[in-house]
Design a protein around this motif. Structure first.
Motif, short mmCIF file in Angstrom:
data_model
loop_
_atom_site.label_atom_id
_atom_site.label_comp_id
_atom_site.label_asym_id
_atom_site.label_seq_id
_atom_site.Cartn_x
_atom_site.Cartn_y
_atom_site.Cartn_z
N THR A 103 18.53 3.22 -1.78
CA THR A 103 19.14 4.51 -1.44
C THR A 103 18.29 5.33 -0.48
OG1 THR A 103 18.11 5.54 -3.39
CG2 THR A 103 20.34 4.66 -3.65
N ASP A 104 16.98 5.08 -0.45
CA ASP A 104 16.07 5.80 0.45
C ASP A 104 15.08 4.81 1.03
OD1 ASP A 104 16.17 9.02 0.05
OD2 ASP A 104 16.76 8.00 -1.80
N SER A 105 14.82 4.91 2.33
CA SER A 105 13.81 4.05 2.93
C SER A 105 13.29 4.69 4.21
CB SER A 105 14.36 2.66 3.23
OG SER A 105 13.35 1.84 3.80
N ARG A 106 11.99 4.60 4.43
CA ARG A 106 11.40 5.04 5.68
C ARG A 106 11.46 3.94 6.73
NH1 ARG A 106 8.86 9.91 4.69
NH2 ARG A 106 8.33 10.29 2.51
N ASN A 107 11.92 2.76 6.32
CA ASN A 107 12.09 1.64 7.23
C ASN A 107 13.57 1.28 7.26
OD1 ASN A 107 9.12 1.07 7.70
ND2 ASN A 107 9.20 0.90 5.47
N LYS A 141 7.84 11.41 -1.75
CA LYS A 141 6.67 10.66 -1.30
C LYS A 141 6.94 9.15 -1.21
CE LYS A 141 3.68 14.08 -1.00
NZ LYS A 141 4.57 15.20 -1.29
N LEU A 142 8.07 8.70 -1.74
CA LEU A 142 8.34 7.26 -1.78
C LEU A 142 8.66 6.70 -0.40
CD1 LEU A 142 10.65 7.08 -4.94
CD2 LEU A 142 8.19 6.63 -4.82
N THR A 143 8.22 5.48 -0.16
CA THR A 143 8.61 4.77 1.05
C THR A 143 9.98 4.13 0.88
OG1 THR A 143 6.31 4.32 1.65
CG2 THR A 143 7.98 2.90 2.62
N ASP A 144 10.21 3.53 -0.28
CA ASP A 144 11.51 2.94 -0.60
C ASP A 144 11.91 3.36 -2.00
OD1 ASP A 144 12.01 1.26 1.75
OD2 ASP A 144 10.36 0.04 1.04
N CYS A 145 13.20 3.57 -2.22
CA CYS A 145 13.69 3.85 -3.57
C CYS A 145 14.96 3.04 -3.80
CB CYS A 145 13.98 5.33 -3.76
SG CYS A 145 14.34 5.76 -5.48
N GLY A 180 0.78 -1.23 0.00
CA GLY A 180 0.00 0.00 0.00
C GLY A 180 0.80 1.28 0.00
N GLU A 181 2.02 1.23 -0.52
CA GLU A 181 2.88 2.42 -0.53
C GLU A 181 3.41 2.70 -1.93
OE1 GLU A 181 3.29 4.36 1.94
OE2 GLU A 181 2.95 3.21 3.78
N LEU A 182 4.00 3.88 -2.10
CA LEU A 182 4.69 4.22 -3.34
C LEU A 182 6.16 3.84 -3.22
CD1 LEU A 182 3.44 7.79 -4.39
CD2 LEU A 182 2.74 5.58 -5.31
N VAL A 183 6.67 3.17 -4.23
CA VAL A 183 8.06 2.72 -4.27
C VAL A 183 8.67 3.16 -5.60
CG1 VAL A 183 9.58 0.69 -4.30
CG2 VAL A 183 7.61 0.76 -2.73
N GLY A 184 9.96 3.47 -5.62
CA GLY A 184 10.60 3.92 -6.84
C GLY A 184 11.80 3.07 -7.21
#
Length: 339
Positions: free
Chosen positions: A242-246, A223-227, A56-60
């Motif tokens: 390179t990017d993660s909220r977790n 806005k991404l949760t993971d990239c 349910g999230e945006l991922v790049g």
């Protein structure tokens, strides 16, 4: 004026006041209820033993041209279809419904990529699979593409959606209004249907050079949760979160052999700190290519564009650059440190 008429007027006034009060209180519907139990994220994959890509999230997926961004999509699709590990990537659900929308490739190229994923999953490559629906979108207009995506998501109830060519869903990716409208539309799809949406982002060395341009890439990255960034070296595709909220997952690597099929590779271990420092210095040179100095906000924005990272990551890298004396600050102006 009769009593009945006065009563009717009074009733109407009361109703009108009640509607106003009700409308004014609608904001309370959006207050977070802290007394309710929190739902922990439900992840779709494990990479290197770390859960990643939440439901349910945006991922790049980002990377420069021809570096394997799309191939990483098909690698993930193969893992989901196989329902078993491939290298360090393991599915965390029993069954997935997958939709893929491609706006860039020819029909022949799209078919070849889909067949590569099916082969790697150990499934027949000459038959359609009910769990995997690829859509050929290149001939369609922007309005038609968005309608097909919305209708398919609503009807098929997918777990995960891949959009290869997200910039082809709006006219001008330098337009703040169009970019924000598209991002809000994507977020609304994830919220309404609970599906994960994975978008491919194009990245170049310089913001003057093309693909990763304008507001769309910058705002979407925020806005991404993971990239995940995909690069290519010695015939291997290297993938880094390179990017993660977790918790960021580990690196992974794969290649395409002489028969055109995926094969797993061992991710090359390297000194993360020195590699990160070198990358920060590379990006800073691009930021200051046409400008000797700039204020903090300008530098953060320039770093976002050049490195194709979120604002959060850009601020972290600027702070690291300052701590490592890669940049100097004088009178609130940032500039490259003299060699």
């Amino acid at each position: 004026m009769g009593v009945n008429v006065l009563q009717e007027l009074s009733a109407e006034q009361m109703k009108f006041k009640a509607e106003i009060t009700e409308d004014k209180l609608k904001y309370r519907l959006h207050i977070l209820d802290l007394s309710l139990p929190a739902n922990e994220p439900k992840f779709m994959f494990s990479i290197g033993g770390v859960p990643t890509i939440p439901q349910g999230e945006l991922v790049g997926i980002k990377g420069r041209a021809k570096m394997g961004k799309s191939q990483f999509e098909y690698y993930l699709i193969a893992v989901m279809l196989a329902n078993t590990s491939r290298g360090s990537v393991r599915p965390l659900q029993d069954r997935y419904k997958i939709l893929l929308f491609d706006t860039e490739q020819s029909q022949v190229s799209l078919k070849k990529c889909c067949q590569r994923a099916l082969n790697f999953a150990g499934l027949p490559a000459d038959k359609n699979n009910e769990c995997f629906l690829p859509f050929f979108m290149r001939p369609l207009s922007i309005e038609e593409r968005r309608k097909v995506i919305a209708d398919a998501v609503d009807a098929e109830k997918p777990d995960i959606v891949f959009i290869d060519g997200v910039r082809d869903l709006l006219q001008d990716f330098n337009s703040l209004d169009q970019s924000n409208d598209l991002i809000q539309w994507l977020l609304s799809l994830t919220a309404e249907h609970g599906c994960t949406i994975v978008s491919v982002l194009h990245q170049n060395k310089s913001k003057d050079d093309g693909n990763m341009r304008g507001h769309l890439g910058t705002e979407l990255l925020n806005k991404l949760t993971d990239c995940f960034e995909v690069s290519k070296k010695d015939g291997k595709f290297l993938v880094t979160c390179t990017d993660s909220r977790n918790v960021p997952c580990g690196d992974l690597a794969f290649s395409i052999n002489g028969e055109g099929n995926f094969q797993t590779e061992e991710a090359v271990s390297e000194d993360k700190n020195s590699a990160r420092a070198a990358e920060i210095q590379r990006v800073l040179k691009l930021c200051f290519k046409d400008k000797a100095s700039m204020r903090y906000g300008e530098l953060v924005e320039a770093y976002q564009l050049e490195a194709a990272v979120s604002e959060r990551t850009a601020k972290s890298h600027v702070r690291a650059a300052k701590d490592n004396n890669f940049i100097v600050v004088q009178d609130s102006l940032y500039s490259l440190a003299p060699k």
